[in-house]
Design an enzyme around this catalytic site. Structure first.
Site, PDB file in Angstrom:
ATOM      1  CG  ASP A   1     105.755 106.236  63.380  1.00  0.00           C
ATOM      2  OD1 ASP A   1     104.496 106.769  63.799  1.00  0.00           O
ATOM      3  OD2 ASP A   1     106.691 106.159  63.984  1.00  0.00           O
TER       4      ASP A   1
ATOM      5  CG  HIS B   1     104.541 107.842  67.147  1.00  0.00           C
ATOM      6  ND1 HIS B   1     105.230 106.957  66.424  1.00  0.00           N
ATOM      7  CD2 HIS B   1     104.471 107.571  68.366  1.00  0.00           C
ATOM      8  CE1 HIS B   1     106.114 106.202  67.141  1.00  0.00           C
ATOM      9  NE2 HIS B   1     105.864 106.371  68.423  1.00  0.00           N
TER      10      HIS B   1
ATOM     11  CB  SER C   1     108.290 105.622  69.678  1.00  0.00           C
ATOM     12  OG  SER C   1     107.620 104.471  69.346  1.00  0.00           O
TER      13      SER C   1
END
Length: 556
Positions: free
Chosen positions: A166, A215, A465
Protein backbone atom coordinates in the site's frame (compact mmCIF):
# COMPACT_ATOMS: atom_id res chain seq x y z
CA UNK A 1 -9.47 -0.33 -3.30
CA UNK A 2 -7.11 2.48 -3.63
CA UNK A 3 -7.55 4.81 -6.54
CA UNK A 4 -7.17 7.13 -5.43
CA UNK A 5 -8.32 4.57 -4.14
CA UNK A 6 -10.95 3.30 -6.44
CA UNK A 7 -11.60 0.33 -8.58
CA UNK A 8 -11.38 -1.25 -5.11
CA UNK A 9 -12.01 2.52 -3.21
CA UNK A 10 -10.87 2.65 -2.86
CA UNK A 11 -4.53 0.03 -5.00
CA UNK A 12 -0.07 0.40 -12.82
CA UNK A 13 1.45 1.95 -14.85
CA UNK A 14 4.92 1.28 -14.87
CA UNK A 15 6.43 4.26 -13.22
CA UNK A 16 8.80 3.92 -10.33
CA UNK A 17 10.41 7.26 -10.67
CA UNK A 18 9.49 9.96 -12.96
CA UNK A 19 11.25 10.86 -15.82
CA UNK A 20 12.85 12.94 -17.38
CA UNK A 21 16.31 14.23 -17.16
CA UNK A 22 17.54 16.72 -19.75
CA UNK A 23 21.14 16.18 -20.83
CA UNK A 24 22.48 19.33 -22.38
CA UNK A 25 24.76 18.92 -25.38
CA UNK A 26 26.70 21.52 -27.33
CA UNK A 27 25.07 24.93 -27.64
CA UNK A 28 24.24 24.35 -31.31
CA UNK A 29 22.83 20.85 -30.77
CA UNK A 30 19.35 19.66 -29.89
CA UNK A 31 19.16 18.63 -26.21
CA UNK A 32 19.11 14.89 -25.59
CA UNK A 33 16.35 13.65 -23.32
CA UNK A 34 16.95 10.52 -21.30
CA UNK A 35 13.76 8.64 -20.66
CA UNK A 36 13.00 5.83 -18.23
CA UNK A 37 11.17 2.63 -19.09
CA UNK A 38 10.00 -0.59 -17.49
CA UNK A 39 10.71 -3.54 -19.80
CA UNK A 40 9.33 -7.08 -19.53
CA UNK A 41 11.14 -9.97 -21.21
CA UNK A 42 9.31 -12.71 -23.07
CA UNK A 43 8.75 -15.95 -21.14
CA UNK A 44 11.74 -18.26 -21.22
CA UNK A 45 14.20 -15.58 -22.31
CA UNK A 46 17.40 -15.55 -20.26
CA UNK A 47 18.55 -12.43 -18.47
CA UNK A 48 21.59 -12.16 -20.76
CA UNK A 49 19.43 -12.37 -23.86
CA UNK A 50 16.97 -9.82 -22.51
CA UNK A 51 19.73 -7.37 -21.63
CA UNK A 52 21.26 -7.80 -25.08
CA UNK A 53 17.88 -7.10 -26.68
CA UNK A 54 17.42 -4.00 -24.56
CA UNK A 55 20.85 -2.77 -25.60
CA UNK A 56 20.08 -3.46 -29.26
CA UNK A 57 16.90 -1.40 -28.94
CA UNK A 58 18.93 1.52 -27.60
CA UNK A 59 18.48 1.10 -23.86
CA UNK A 60 20.67 0.71 -20.78
CA UNK A 61 19.59 -1.51 -17.89
CA UNK A 62 19.82 0.28 -14.53
CA UNK A 63 18.13 -2.36 -12.35
CA UNK A 64 16.54 -5.79 -12.77
CA UNK A 65 14.20 -8.24 -11.09
CA UNK A 66 15.28 -11.59 -12.52
CA UNK A 67 12.57 -13.56 -10.74
CA UNK A 68 9.94 -12.11 -13.09
CA UNK A 69 12.05 -10.83 -16.01
CA UNK A 70 11.51 -7.14 -15.23
CA UNK A 71 14.08 -4.47 -16.11
CA UNK A 72 14.39 -0.76 -15.40
CA UNK A 73 15.90 0.92 -18.43
CA UNK A 74 17.03 4.35 -19.58
CA UNK A 75 17.25 5.43 -23.21
CA UNK A 76 17.68 8.62 -25.19
CA UNK A 77 15.82 7.16 -28.18
CA UNK A 78 12.32 8.49 -28.73
CA UNK A 79 11.42 5.22 -30.48
CA UNK A 80 12.81 2.91 -27.79
CA UNK A 81 9.41 1.48 -26.75
CA UNK A 82 8.47 0.48 -30.30
CA UNK A 83 11.95 -0.97 -30.95
CA UNK A 84 11.75 -3.00 -27.74
CA UNK A 85 8.27 -4.32 -28.58
CA UNK A 86 9.52 -5.37 -32.03
CA UNK A 87 12.34 -7.48 -30.53
CA UNK A 88 11.32 -11.13 -30.15
CA UNK A 89 13.10 -11.37 -26.77
CA UNK A 90 11.04 -8.58 -25.21
CA UNK A 91 7.33 -8.49 -24.49
CA UNK A 92 7.07 -4.72 -24.24
CA UNK A 93 8.17 -1.49 -22.63
CA UNK A 94 6.34 1.29 -20.90
CA UNK A 95 7.70 4.78 -20.50
CA UNK A 96 7.60 6.53 -17.17
CA UNK A 97 6.01 9.89 -17.76
CA UNK A 98 4.88 12.80 -15.67
CA UNK A 99 1.30 12.06 -14.73
CA UNK A 100 -0.30 15.16 -13.30
CA UNK A 101 -0.90 16.40 -9.80
CA UNK A 102 -1.64 14.79 -6.49
CA UNK A 103 -5.32 13.73 -6.39
CA UNK A 104 -7.79 15.27 -3.97
CA UNK A 105 -9.89 13.34 -1.47
CA UNK A 106 -11.11 10.04 -2.82
CA UNK A 107 -14.76 10.40 -3.76
CA UNK A 108 -15.66 6.88 -2.66
CA UNK A 109 -13.55 6.26 0.40
CA UNK A 110 -14.10 9.69 1.93
CA UNK A 111 -17.67 10.24 0.79
CA UNK A 112 -18.63 11.44 4.25
CA UNK A 113 -16.21 14.37 4.03
CA UNK A 114 -17.37 15.26 0.55
CA UNK A 115 -21.09 15.09 1.33
CA UNK A 116 -22.80 18.47 1.21
CA UNK A 117 -24.94 17.81 4.28
CA UNK A 118 -22.86 15.87 6.74
CA UNK A 119 -24.84 14.27 9.57
CA UNK A 120 -23.62 15.12 13.05
CA UNK A 121 -25.39 12.54 15.19
CA UNK A 122 -23.75 9.28 16.10
CA UNK A 123 -25.21 5.99 15.00
CA UNK A 124 -26.08 3.48 17.68
CA UNK A 125 -22.77 1.97 18.79
CA UNK A 126 -22.25 -1.74 18.72
CA UNK A 127 -22.34 -3.57 22.03
CA UNK A 128 -18.98 -3.52 23.77
CA UNK A 129 -17.28 -6.85 24.20
CA UNK A 130 -15.15 -7.89 27.13
CA UNK A 131 -11.56 -6.66 27.21
CA UNK A 132 -11.86 -4.77 23.93
CA UNK A 133 -10.11 -1.48 23.24
CA UNK A 134 -11.84 1.89 23.85
CA UNK A 135 -12.82 2.54 20.21
CA UNK A 136 -13.85 -1.03 19.44
CA UNK A 137 -17.49 -0.20 20.16
CA UNK A 138 -17.41 1.65 16.81
CA UNK A 139 -16.08 -1.35 14.88
CA UNK A 140 -19.29 -3.01 13.75
CA UNK A 141 -17.22 -5.01 11.27
CA UNK A 142 -15.52 -6.97 14.07
CA UNK A 143 -18.91 -8.12 15.29
CA UNK A 144 -20.24 -8.91 11.84
CA UNK A 145 -17.40 -11.35 11.14
CA UNK A 146 -17.23 -12.52 14.78
CA UNK A 147 -13.60 -11.45 15.13
CA UNK A 148 -14.34 -10.39 18.71
CA UNK A 149 -15.21 -14.01 19.53
CA UNK A 150 -12.40 -15.46 17.40
CA UNK A 151 -9.65 -13.73 19.37
CA UNK A 152 -10.66 -15.62 22.50
CA UNK A 153 -9.73 -18.79 20.62
CA UNK A 154 -6.96 -17.45 18.36
CA UNK A 155 -5.78 -13.83 18.54
CA UNK A 156 -3.02 -14.42 16.04
CA UNK A 157 0.57 -15.57 16.33
CA UNK A 158 3.48 -13.13 16.28
CA UNK A 159 5.29 -15.47 13.87
CA UNK A 160 2.59 -14.90 11.23
CA UNK A 161 3.47 -12.00 8.93
CA UNK A 162 1.00 -9.91 6.92
CA UNK A 163 2.30 -7.64 4.20
CA UNK A 164 0.42 -4.39 3.61
CA UNK A 165 1.16 -3.59 -0.04
CA UNK A 166 0.00 0.00 0.00
CA UNK A 167 1.03 3.64 0.49
CA UNK A 168 3.11 2.94 3.60
CA UNK A 169 2.42 2.32 7.27
CA UNK A 170 2.59 4.83 10.10
CA UNK A 171 4.46 2.91 12.79
CA UNK A 172 4.30 5.90 15.14
CA UNK A 173 0.71 4.96 15.94
CA UNK A 174 0.97 3.01 19.22
CA UNK A 175 -1.63 0.50 18.02
CA UNK A 176 0.56 -0.42 15.04
CA UNK A 177 3.99 0.04 16.60
CA UNK A 178 3.45 -2.96 18.85
CA UNK A 179 3.09 -5.31 15.86
CA UNK A 180 5.33 -3.66 13.27
CA UNK A 181 8.34 -5.43 11.74
CA UNK A 182 11.13 -3.00 10.98
CA UNK A 183 13.40 -5.73 9.63
CA UNK A 184 11.00 -7.10 7.01
CA UNK A 185 9.45 -3.81 5.87
CA UNK A 186 10.56 -2.11 2.66
CA UNK A 187 9.79 0.95 0.53
CA UNK A 188 9.73 0.17 -3.20
CA UNK A 189 8.09 3.43 -4.35
CA UNK A 190 10.22 6.59 -4.15
CA UNK A 191 8.26 9.83 -4.10
CA UNK A 192 7.53 11.40 -7.47
CA UNK A 193 7.40 15.17 -6.90
CA UNK A 194 5.18 15.78 -9.92
CA UNK A 195 2.35 13.77 -8.34
CA UNK A 196 3.30 13.30 -4.69
CA UNK A 197 4.49 16.78 -3.90
CA UNK A 198 7.87 17.80 -2.53
CA UNK A 199 10.00 14.93 -1.25
CA UNK A 200 10.18 14.70 2.54
CA UNK A 201 13.76 13.40 2.45
CA UNK A 202 16.66 14.14 0.14
CA UNK A 203 16.62 10.70 -1.48
CA UNK A 204 12.83 10.84 -2.06
CA UNK A 205 12.73 7.31 -0.59
CA UNK A 206 10.74 7.72 2.61
CA UNK A 207 11.94 5.62 5.55
CA UNK A 208 9.85 2.60 6.47
CA UNK A 209 7.33 3.19 9.21
CA UNK A 210 5.91 6.28 7.51
CA UNK A 211 2.84 6.88 5.37
CA UNK A 212 2.17 10.17 3.58
CA UNK A 213 -0.99 8.88 1.92
CA UNK A 214 -2.85 7.37 4.87
CA UNK A 215 -4.47 4.51 3.01
CA UNK A 216 -1.93 1.85 4.02
CA UNK A 217 -2.12 2.81 7.69
CA UNK A 218 -5.91 2.46 7.66
CA UNK A 219 -5.65 -0.96 6.03
CA UNK A 220 -3.00 -2.09 8.52
CA UNK A 221 -5.11 -1.08 11.51
CA UNK A 222 -8.01 -3.24 10.37
CA UNK A 223 -5.72 -6.22 9.88
CA UNK A 224 -3.68 -6.13 13.04
CA UNK A 225 -3.96 -3.17 15.41
CA UNK A 226 -2.96 -4.44 18.85
CA UNK A 227 -5.59 -5.39 21.43
CA UNK A 228 -3.87 -3.60 24.28
CA UNK A 229 -6.50 -1.48 26.00
CA UNK A 230 -5.63 1.50 23.80
CA UNK A 231 -7.26 2.90 20.69
CA UNK A 232 -8.82 0.08 18.71
CA UNK A 233 -7.96 -3.48 17.74
CA UNK A 234 -7.67 -5.34 14.47
CA UNK A 235 -9.07 -8.63 13.24
CA UNK A 236 -5.81 -10.42 14.09
CA UNK A 237 -4.37 -8.29 16.93
CA UNK A 238 -1.29 -10.41 17.64
CA UNK A 239 0.14 -10.93 14.15
CA UNK A 240 3.13 -9.10 12.70
CA UNK A 241 2.53 -6.24 10.23
CA UNK A 242 4.98 -5.68 7.37
CA UNK A 243 5.04 -2.50 5.31
CA UNK A 244 5.40 -3.10 1.56
CA UNK A 245 5.26 0.42 0.17
CA UNK A 246 4.32 -0.08 -3.46
CA UNK A 247 1.99 2.90 -3.81
CA UNK A 248 2.79 6.57 -4.20
CA UNK A 249 1.73 9.08 -1.56
CA UNK A 250 -0.83 10.29 -4.10
CA UNK A 251 -2.43 6.86 -4.43
CA UNK A 252 -1.01 5.70 -7.75
CA UNK A 253 0.30 2.13 -7.89
CA UNK A 254 2.90 1.52 -10.59
CA UNK A 255 4.06 -1.79 -12.01
CA UNK A 256 7.70 -1.86 -10.93
CA UNK A 257 7.15 -1.13 -7.20
CA UNK A 258 4.21 -3.55 -7.01
CA UNK A 259 6.10 -6.37 -8.69
CA UNK A 260 9.17 -5.87 -6.52
CA UNK A 261 7.01 -5.79 -3.39
CA UNK A 262 5.43 -9.13 -4.32
CA UNK A 263 8.83 -10.66 -5.06
CA UNK A 264 10.12 -9.45 -1.69
CA UNK A 265 7.05 -10.91 0.03
CA UNK A 266 7.85 -14.28 -1.48
CA UNK A 267 11.54 -14.14 -0.67
CA UNK A 268 10.89 -12.99 2.90
CA UNK A 269 8.38 -15.77 3.50
CA UNK A 270 5.41 -13.55 4.32
CA UNK A 271 2.19 -15.44 5.02
CA UNK A 272 -0.42 -13.00 3.68
CA UNK A 273 -0.32 -9.92 1.45
CA UNK A 274 -3.21 -7.45 1.24
CA UNK A 275 -3.66 -5.53 -2.03
CA UNK A 276 -6.28 -2.77 -1.97
CA UNK A 277 -5.55 -1.06 -5.30
CA UNK A 278 -5.34 -1.51 -9.05
CA UNK A 279 -2.23 -1.20 -11.16
CA UNK A 280 -2.01 2.06 -13.09
CA UNK A 281 -2.40 3.52 -15.65
CA UNK A 282 -5.05 1.16 -17.04
CA UNK A 283 -8.22 0.33 -15.11
CA UNK A 284 -8.33 -2.75 -17.35
CA UNK A 285 -5.26 -4.16 -19.06
CA UNK A 286 -6.20 -5.64 -22.44
CA UNK A 287 -4.15 -7.80 -24.76
CA UNK A 288 -5.18 -6.05 -27.99
CA UNK A 289 -7.94 -3.51 -27.45
CA UNK A 290 -8.66 -1.91 -30.86
CA UNK A 291 -9.16 1.44 -29.13
CA UNK A 292 -5.51 1.40 -28.01
CA UNK A 293 -2.42 2.23 -30.02
CA UNK A 294 0.08 -0.57 -30.77
CA UNK A 295 2.42 0.91 -28.14
CA UNK A 296 -0.34 0.95 -25.53
CA UNK A 297 -1.31 -2.62 -26.41
CA UNK A 298 2.29 -3.74 -25.93
CA UNK A 299 2.48 -1.89 -22.60
CA UNK A 300 -0.67 -3.61 -21.33
CA UNK A 301 0.54 -7.04 -22.41
CA UNK A 302 3.74 -6.37 -20.48
CA UNK A 303 1.76 -5.39 -17.36
CA UNK A 304 -0.42 -8.52 -17.65
CA UNK A 305 2.61 -10.78 -17.95
CA UNK A 306 4.67 -9.11 -15.21
CA UNK A 307 1.80 -9.11 -12.71
CA UNK A 308 0.93 -12.72 -13.52
CA UNK A 309 4.53 -13.79 -12.94
CA UNK A 310 4.79 -11.82 -9.69
CA UNK A 311 1.54 -13.20 -8.27
CA UNK A 312 2.49 -16.74 -9.23
CA UNK A 313 5.92 -16.30 -7.67
CA UNK A 314 4.50 -15.06 -4.37
CA UNK A 315 1.94 -17.88 -4.30
CA UNK A 316 4.62 -20.52 -4.95
CA UNK A 317 6.54 -19.10 -2.01
CA UNK A 318 3.58 -19.59 0.31
CA UNK A 319 1.91 -16.16 0.27
CA UNK A 320 -1.89 -15.96 0.56
CA UNK A 321 -2.96 -13.11 -1.73
CA UNK A 322 -6.02 -10.99 -0.94
CA UNK A 323 -7.33 -8.19 -3.16
CA UNK A 324 -10.20 -5.70 -3.24
CA UNK A 325 -12.69 -6.02 -6.10
CA UNK A 326 -12.84 -2.28 -6.67
CA UNK A 327 -15.22 0.63 -6.20
CA UNK A 328 -16.50 1.15 -9.72
CA UNK A 329 -19.98 -0.35 -9.01
CA UNK A 330 -19.79 -2.78 -11.91
CA UNK A 331 -19.97 -6.48 -12.65
CA UNK A 332 -16.39 -7.43 -13.40
CA UNK A 333 -17.67 -10.24 -15.61
CA UNK A 334 -19.46 -7.68 -17.80
CA UNK A 335 -17.48 -4.47 -17.42
CA UNK A 336 -18.70 -1.15 -18.73
CA UNK A 337 -16.80 1.04 -21.17
CA UNK A 338 -13.68 2.45 -19.55
CA UNK A 339 -13.50 6.25 -19.71
CA UNK A 340 -10.76 6.69 -17.05
CA UNK A 341 -7.68 5.17 -18.70
CA UNK A 342 -4.90 5.93 -19.04
CA UNK A 343 -4.83 7.90 -15.80
CA UNK A 344 -1.35 9.32 -16.40
CA UNK A 345 0.91 10.32 -19.25
CA UNK A 346 -1.92 11.05 -21.68
CA UNK A 347 -5.58 12.01 -21.67
CA UNK A 348 -8.04 9.18 -21.00
CA UNK A 349 -10.30 8.08 -23.82
CA UNK A 350 -13.23 5.75 -24.48
CA UNK A 351 -12.23 2.08 -24.34
CA UNK A 352 -14.89 -0.63 -24.77
CA UNK A 353 -13.80 -3.54 -22.56
CA UNK A 354 -13.85 -7.14 -23.77
CA UNK A 355 -14.13 -9.37 -20.71
CA UNK A 356 -12.33 -12.23 -22.49
CA UNK A 357 -9.14 -10.26 -23.11
CA UNK A 358 -9.08 -7.54 -20.43
CA UNK A 359 -8.17 -7.85 -16.74
CA UNK A 360 -8.24 -5.67 -13.63
CA UNK A 361 -4.96 -6.30 -11.79
CA UNK A 362 -4.19 -7.50 -9.23
CA UNK A 363 -7.66 -8.76 -8.24
CA UNK A 364 -8.24 -10.64 -11.50
CA UNK A 365 -4.76 -12.13 -11.43
CA UNK A 366 -3.96 -15.73 -10.44
CA UNK A 367 -4.44 -16.86 -6.84
CA UNK A 368 -5.95 -13.56 -5.64
CA UNK A 369 -8.92 -13.80 -3.25
CA UNK A 370 -11.34 -11.14 -4.50
CA UNK A 371 -13.38 -9.28 -1.87
CA UNK A 372 -16.60 -7.26 -2.21
CA UNK A 373 -17.82 -4.75 0.38
CA UNK A 374 -20.96 -4.70 2.51
CA UNK A 375 -22.37 -2.12 4.89
CA UNK A 376 -23.59 -2.63 8.48
CA UNK A 377 -26.90 -4.00 7.17
CA UNK A 378 -25.10 -6.69 5.19
CA UNK A 379 -26.27 -5.21 1.90
CA UNK A 380 -23.73 -4.89 -0.92
CA UNK A 381 -22.40 -1.34 -0.77
CA UNK A 382 -23.51 0.73 -3.73
CA UNK A 383 -19.95 1.43 -4.89
CA UNK A 384 -18.67 -2.17 -4.63
CA UNK A 385 -17.78 -4.16 -7.71
CA UNK A 386 -19.22 -7.67 -7.87
CA UNK A 387 -19.60 -10.63 -10.25
CA UNK A 388 -19.49 -14.42 -10.15
CA UNK A 389 -16.30 -14.61 -12.22
CA UNK A 390 -14.08 -12.67 -9.83
CA UNK A 391 -15.61 -12.61 -6.36
CA UNK A 392 -14.51 -14.98 -3.61
CA UNK A 393 -15.99 -13.59 -0.39
CA UNK A 394 -17.61 -10.48 1.05
CA UNK A 395 -16.53 -8.46 4.09
CA UNK A 396 -17.32 -5.22 5.94
CA UNK A 397 -16.17 -2.31 3.80
CA UNK A 398 -18.45 0.39 5.13
CA UNK A 399 -21.28 2.23 3.42
CA UNK A 400 -22.02 5.82 4.37
CA UNK A 401 -25.49 5.64 2.77
CA UNK A 402 -26.55 2.43 4.50
CA UNK A 403 -29.67 2.44 6.67
CA UNK A 404 -31.99 4.37 4.36
CA UNK A 405 -35.22 5.13 6.17
CA UNK A 406 -33.64 4.84 9.63
CA UNK A 407 -31.79 7.23 11.92
CA UNK A 408 -28.48 5.66 10.91
CA UNK A 409 -28.69 6.80 7.26
CA UNK A 410 -25.67 8.77 6.03
CA UNK A 411 -23.62 8.49 9.22
CA UNK A 412 -19.87 8.23 9.57
CA UNK A 413 -20.40 5.26 11.87
CA UNK A 414 -21.61 3.23 8.87
CA UNK A 415 -18.03 3.32 7.59
CA UNK A 416 -14.86 1.59 8.81
CA UNK A 417 -12.85 3.22 11.60
CA UNK A 418 -9.12 2.57 11.65
CA UNK A 419 -5.72 4.15 12.26
CA UNK A 420 -4.59 7.16 10.21
CA UNK A 421 -1.48 9.37 10.24
CA UNK A 422 -1.80 12.64 12.13
CA UNK A 423 -0.02 14.70 9.48
CA UNK A 424 -2.35 13.46 6.74
CA UNK A 425 -5.37 14.47 8.83
CA UNK A 426 -3.72 17.86 9.30
CA UNK A 427 -3.28 18.20 5.55
CA UNK A 428 -6.94 17.29 5.05
CA UNK A 429 -7.99 19.90 7.61
CA UNK A 430 -9.57 17.74 10.32
CA UNK A 431 -6.69 18.09 12.83
CA UNK A 432 -5.02 21.41 13.64
CA UNK A 433 -1.31 22.20 13.91
CA UNK A 434 -1.39 21.42 17.63
CA UNK A 435 -2.77 17.97 17.05
CA UNK A 436 -6.30 18.75 18.18
CA UNK A 437 -9.42 17.69 16.32
CA UNK A 438 -11.00 20.60 14.44
CA UNK A 439 -14.58 21.54 15.34
CA UNK A 440 -17.06 19.72 13.13
CA UNK A 441 -14.93 16.57 12.83
CA UNK A 442 -15.56 15.15 16.30
CA UNK A 443 -17.64 12.28 14.92
CA UNK A 444 -15.26 11.35 12.11
CA UNK A 445 -11.81 11.67 13.71
CA UNK A 446 -10.63 10.34 17.07
CA UNK A 447 -7.50 10.87 19.12
CA UNK A 448 -6.22 8.54 21.83
CA UNK A 449 -3.13 9.28 23.93
CA UNK A 450 -1.07 7.28 26.38
CA UNK A 451 0.26 8.56 29.66
CA UNK A 452 3.68 9.10 28.09
CA UNK A 453 2.19 11.45 25.50
CA UNK A 454 2.22 9.07 22.53
CA UNK A 455 -0.98 9.56 20.56
CA UNK A 456 -2.79 7.64 17.86
CA UNK A 457 -5.30 9.06 15.40
CA UNK A 458 -8.21 7.27 13.76
CA UNK A 459 -10.74 8.09 11.04
CA UNK A 460 -13.49 6.57 8.93
CA UNK A 461 -13.07 5.38 5.35
CA UNK A 462 -15.19 3.11 3.17
CA UNK A 463 -14.46 0.94 0.16
CA UNK A 464 -13.50 -2.51 -0.96
CA UNK A 465 -10.06 -1.35 0.25
CA UNK A 466 -11.52 -1.56 3.75
CA UNK A 467 -13.19 -4.95 3.12
CA UNK A 468 -10.05 -6.69 1.88
CA UNK A 469 -8.04 -6.22 5.13
CA UNK A 470 -10.83 -7.91 7.11
CA UNK A 471 -10.22 -10.97 4.94
CA UNK A 472 -6.44 -10.67 5.24
CA UNK A 473 -6.85 -10.61 9.02
CA UNK A 474 -8.92 -13.79 9.01
CA UNK A 475 -6.40 -15.45 6.68
CA UNK A 476 -3.69 -14.58 9.21
CA UNK A 477 -5.76 -16.14 12.00
CA UNK A 478 -6.09 -19.33 9.96
CA UNK A 479 -2.32 -19.54 9.51
CA UNK A 480 -1.87 -18.79 13.23
CA UNK A 481 -4.25 -21.61 14.18
CA UNK A 482 -3.37 -24.29 11.66
CA UNK A 483 0.03 -23.37 10.24
CA UNK A 484 3.11 -25.51 10.64
CA UNK A 485 6.50 -24.49 11.92
CA UNK A 486 8.86 -23.40 9.20
CA UNK A 487 12.22 -21.72 9.33
CA UNK A 488 11.75 -18.49 11.24
CA UNK A 489 8.01 -18.76 11.81
CA UNK A 490 4.79 -20.44 10.76
CA UNK A 491 3.67 -21.33 7.27
CA UNK A 492 0.67 -22.76 5.48
CA UNK A 493 -0.16 -23.68 1.91
CA UNK A 494 -2.11 -20.66 0.60
CA UNK A 495 -4.54 -22.98 -1.20
CA UNK A 496 -5.46 -24.51 2.16
CA UNK A 497 -5.89 -21.05 3.69
CA UNK A 498 -8.18 -20.12 0.83
CA UNK A 499 -10.30 -23.26 1.19
CA UNK A 500 -10.74 -22.68 4.92
CA UNK A 501 -11.86 -19.10 4.27
CA UNK A 502 -14.46 -20.28 1.78
CA UNK A 503 -15.84 -23.25 3.68
CA UNK A 504 -16.33 -21.25 6.88
CA UNK A 505 -17.80 -18.08 5.34
CA UNK A 506 -21.40 -17.35 6.34
CA UNK A 507 -23.44 -18.11 3.25
CA UNK A 508 -25.75 -15.33 2.13
CA UNK A 509 -28.29 -15.62 -0.64
CA UNK A 510 -28.95 -12.98 -3.26
CA UNK A 511 -31.45 -10.32 -2.20
CA UNK A 512 -34.93 -10.24 -3.68
CA UNK A 513 -35.48 -8.81 -6.13
CA UNK A 514 -32.13 -9.86 -7.55
CA UNK A 515 -31.84 -6.61 -9.48
CA UNK A 516 -30.94 -4.19 -6.73
CA UNK A 517 -31.39 -0.48 -7.22
CA UNK A 518 -29.91 2.28 -5.10
CA UNK A 519 -32.37 5.00 -6.06
CA UNK A 520 -33.37 5.63 -2.45
CA UNK A 521 -29.70 6.19 -1.61
CA UNK A 522 -29.51 8.85 -4.32
CA UNK A 523 -27.74 6.80 -6.98
CA UNK A 524 -28.55 6.82 -10.72
CA UNK A 525 -29.50 3.70 -12.69
CA UNK A 526 -25.82 3.04 -13.47
CA UNK A 527 -25.51 1.69 -9.92
CA UNK A 528 -28.22 -0.97 -10.45
CA UNK A 529 -26.70 -4.40 -9.78
CA UNK A 530 -28.00 -7.86 -10.62
CA UNK A 531 -27.04 -10.65 -8.22
CA UNK A 532 -26.47 -13.91 -10.11
CA UNK A 533 -25.89 -17.27 -8.47
CA UNK A 534 -27.16 -19.40 -5.60
CA UNK A 535 -27.22 -19.19 -1.83
CA UNK A 536 -23.90 -21.04 -1.68
CA UNK A 537 -22.14 -18.84 -4.22
CA UNK A 538 -23.26 -15.63 -5.92
CA UNK A 539 -21.98 -12.43 -7.42
CA UNK A 540 -22.62 -10.19 -4.40
CA UNK A 541 -21.22 -12.35 -1.60
CA UNK A 542 -19.21 -15.11 -3.26
CA UNK A 543 -18.95 -17.98 -0.80
CA UNK A 544 -20.39 -15.70 1.87
CA UNK A 545 -19.41 -13.04 4.40
CA UNK A 546 -16.22 -14.12 6.11
CA UNK A 547 -16.52 -15.55 9.63
CA UNK A 548 -13.38 -15.32 11.75
CA UNK A 549 -14.78 -17.41 14.59
CA UNK A 550 -15.85 -20.25 12.31
CA UNK A 551 -12.49 -20.06 10.53
CA UNK A 552 -10.54 -20.81 13.72
CA UNK A 553 -12.99 -23.27 15.31
CA UNK A 554 -13.90 -25.44 12.29
CA UNK A 555 -11.48 -28.31 11.95
CA UNK A 556 -9.70 -28.61 8.65
Amino acid sequence: MSKRFTAGAVATATALALTVTGVVGPANAEPTVTREFTVVAESGVSADAAIAAIKAAGGTVVSRTDEVGLYQVTSDRADFASRAAANAALLGAAEKKAIGRKPKLDRVEQENLLAQAKAKAKGAPAKRGAKLDPLDDKLWGLGMIRADKARKVEPGDRRVTVGVLDTGLDASNPDLAANFSWSLSRNFAPDIPEVDGECEVASCLDPVGTDDGGHGTHVAGTIGAAADGFGLSGVAPNVTLVELKGGQDSGYFFLDPVVNALVHAGKAGLDVVNMSFYVDPWLYNCTANPADSPESQAEQRAIIEAMTRALNYAHRKGVTLVGSLGNNHEDLGAPRTDFSSPDYGADPYERPIDNASCWDFPVEGPHVIGVSAVGPSGKKADYSNYGTEQIAVAAPGGWFRDGYGTDTYRLDSNMILSAYPKHVLQEEGSVDENGNIVAGFEESVFKECKANGDCGYYTYLQGTSMASPHVSGVAALIVSKYGKKVKGGLGMDPDKVERQLYRTAAERACPEPRLQTYTNEGRPAEFDAFCAGSSTFNGFYGHGIIDAYAAVTTRM
